[in-house]
Design a protein around this motif. Structure first.
Motif, PDB file in Angstrom:
ATOM      1  N   TYR A  36       0.862  -1.176   0.000  1.00 13.61           N
ATOM      2  CA  TYR A  36       0.000   0.000   0.000  1.00 13.61           C
ATOM      3  C   TYR A  36       0.901   1.230   0.000  1.00 13.61           C
ATOM      4  O   TYR A  36       2.069   1.174   0.383  1.00 13.61           O
ATOM      5  CB  TYR A  36      -0.855   0.052   1.274  1.00 13.61           C
ATOM      6  CG  TYR A  36      -1.952  -0.970   1.367  1.00 13.61           C
ATOM      7  CD1 TYR A  36      -1.690  -2.287   1.750  1.00 13.61           C
ATOM      8  CD2 TYR A  36      -3.274  -0.615   1.096  1.00 13.61           C
ATOM      9  CE1 TYR A  36      -2.701  -3.221   1.851  1.00 13.61           C
ATOM     10  CE2 TYR A  36      -4.305  -1.543   1.195  1.00 13.61           C
ATOM     11  CZ  TYR A  36      -4.006  -2.841   1.571  1.00 13.61           C
ATOM     12  OH  TYR A  36      -5.025  -3.753   1.670  1.00 13.61           O
ATOM     13  N   GLN A  38       0.699   5.614   1.091  1.00 13.68           N
ATOM     14  CA  GLN A  38      -0.072   6.660   1.724  1.00 13.68           C
ATOM     15  C   GLN A  38       0.557   8.004   1.377  1.00 13.68           C
ATOM     16  O   GLN A  38       1.648   8.326   1.828  1.00 13.68           O
ATOM     17  CB  GLN A  38      -0.125   6.481   3.235  1.00 13.68           C
ATOM     18  CG  GLN A  38      -1.031   7.464   3.942  1.00 13.68           C
ATOM     19  CD  GLN A  38      -1.167   7.170   5.417  1.00 13.68           C
ATOM     20  OE1 GLN A  38      -0.327   6.525   6.028  1.00 13.68           O
ATOM     21  NE2 GLN A  38      -2.242   7.643   6.016  1.00 13.68           N
ATOM     22  N   SER A  41      -1.614  13.158   4.130  1.00 12.90           N
ATOM     23  CA  SER A  41      -2.970  13.594   4.480  1.00 12.90           C
ATOM     24  C   SER A  41      -4.074  12.800   3.771  1.00 12.90           C
ATOM     25  O   SER A  41      -5.202  13.272   3.681  1.00 12.90           O
ATOM     26  CB  SER A  41      -3.170  15.080   4.186  1.00 12.90           C
ATOM     27  OG  SER A  41      -2.326  15.844   4.996  1.00 12.90           O
ATOM     28  N   GLN A  42      -3.736  11.627   3.266  1.00 12.73           N
ATOM     29  CA  GLN A  42      -4.750  10.753   2.683  1.00 12.73           C
ATOM     30  C   GLN A  42      -4.691   9.386   3.348  1.00 12.73           C
ATOM     31  O   GLN A  42      -3.726   9.070   4.057  1.00 12.73           O
ATOM     32  CB  GLN A  42      -4.538  10.590   1.180  1.00 12.73           C
ATOM     33  CG  GLN A  42      -4.672  11.888   0.391  1.00 12.73           C
ATOM     34  CD  GLN A  42      -4.496  11.650  -1.101  1.00 12.73           C
ATOM     35  OE1 GLN A  42      -4.681  10.541  -1.594  1.00 12.73           O
ATOM     36  NE2 GLN A  42      -4.132  12.692  -1.822  1.00 12.73           N
ATOM     37  N   GLY A  43      -5.699   8.559   3.119  1.00  8.79           N
ATOM     38  CA  GLY A  43      -5.666   7.193   3.606  1.00  8.79           C
ATOM     39  C   GLY A  43      -4.800   6.321   2.717  1.00  8.79           C
ATOM     40  O   GLY A  43      -4.549   6.655   1.561  1.00  8.79           O
ATOM     41  N   PRO A  44      -4.281   5.208   3.242  1.00 12.09           N
ATOM     42  CA  PRO A  44      -3.487   4.297   2.408  1.00 12.09           C
ATOM     43  C   PRO A  44      -4.286   3.799   1.201  1.00 12.09           C
ATOM     44  O   PRO A  44      -5.506   3.654   1.255  1.00 12.09           O
ATOM     45  CB  PRO A  44      -3.166   3.145   3.367  1.00 12.09           C
ATOM     46  CG  PRO A  44      -3.231   3.756   4.723  1.00 12.09           C
ATOM     47  CD  PRO A  44      -4.338   4.769   4.633  1.00 12.09           C
TER      48      PRO A  44
END
Lengths: 110, 115
Positions: A36, A38, A41-44
């Motif tokens: 993954y 990330q 400031s975002q989700g994975p």
């Protein structure tokens, strides 16, 4: 879940291939390797996964060693937008306590 | 396009307040997760749920509870917020895979500050 080990940080020049290693020496035969990333400031976001064969999709390639003790995520032509933290995990089941470590912080140099 | 949404991107609360963080997914996923993310500590699992009204504790459940009354919605509750719960909270969902892991889809996160 198998424990994974990744370098804390790496950098790469824009346009070059970024190769991110992951060690998972305790992985068992039916545990996949998942990657993954990330962005700040975002989700994975899911990138790719594999069991023992090399895999490629529109985002990246995944090379898994024959003994499955390590793998490398390859971003073939890194761009500034690939600057992110990259996580390698080897989860056993969907209901298990999946462990995301601290990942590798990848910086892309212009 | 698959989506996990969280009710707020930023939230500021006072010590002792009851806080609700809501997460909704539109993919009909059975599994839903709540994580918190702090610098240097990676993502730590607070709770997860594999079905409506079912929940299991993760690594750091103390000070939190959860509710899953509908399949698409998973709520994280801070009964009495404390300053050490200031963090980024991430929700995720995935298909139930039995003994197999399925990729997780994450929401954008809620940055909670407790004063």
């Amino acid at each position: 879940d198998a424990k994974t080990t990744q370098p804390t940080s790496m950098d790469c020049a824009e346009g070059r291939a970024a190769n991110l290693p992951c060690n998972h020496s305790t992985i068992s035969g039916n545990e996949y390797v998942y990657w993954y990333r990330q962005i700040h400031s975002q989700g994975p976001q899911y990138i790719i996964h594999g069991l023992k064969n090399n895999e490629t999709n529109e985002m990246a390639s995944l090379i898994i060693t024959e003994d499955r003790k390590s793998s490398t995520l390859i971003l073939p032509h890194a761009t500034l937008r690939d600057t992110a933290v990259y996580y390698c995990i080897a989860p056993y089941s969907s209901a298990s306590k999946i462990i995301f470590g601290s990942g590798t912080r990848l910086s892309i140099r212009p | 396009d698959v989506k996990v949404t969280q009710s707020s991107r930023y939230l500021v609360k006072r010590t002792g307040e009851k806080v609700f963080l809501e997460c909704v997914q539109d993919m009909d996923h059975e599994n839903m997760f709540w994580y918190r993310q702090d610098p240097g500590l990676g993502l730590r699992l607070i709770y997860f749920s594999y079905d409506v009204k079912m929940k299991e504790k993760g690594d750091i459940p103390e000070g939190y509870s959860v509710s899953r009354e509908k399949k698409e919605r998973f709520s994280l509750i801070l009964e009495s917020a404390s300053t050490n719960q200031t963090s980024m909270y991430l929700c995720a969902s995935s298909l139930w895979g039995g003994s197999s892991y399925n990729e997780q889809f994450f929401g954008p996160g809620t940055r909670l500050t407790v004063l």
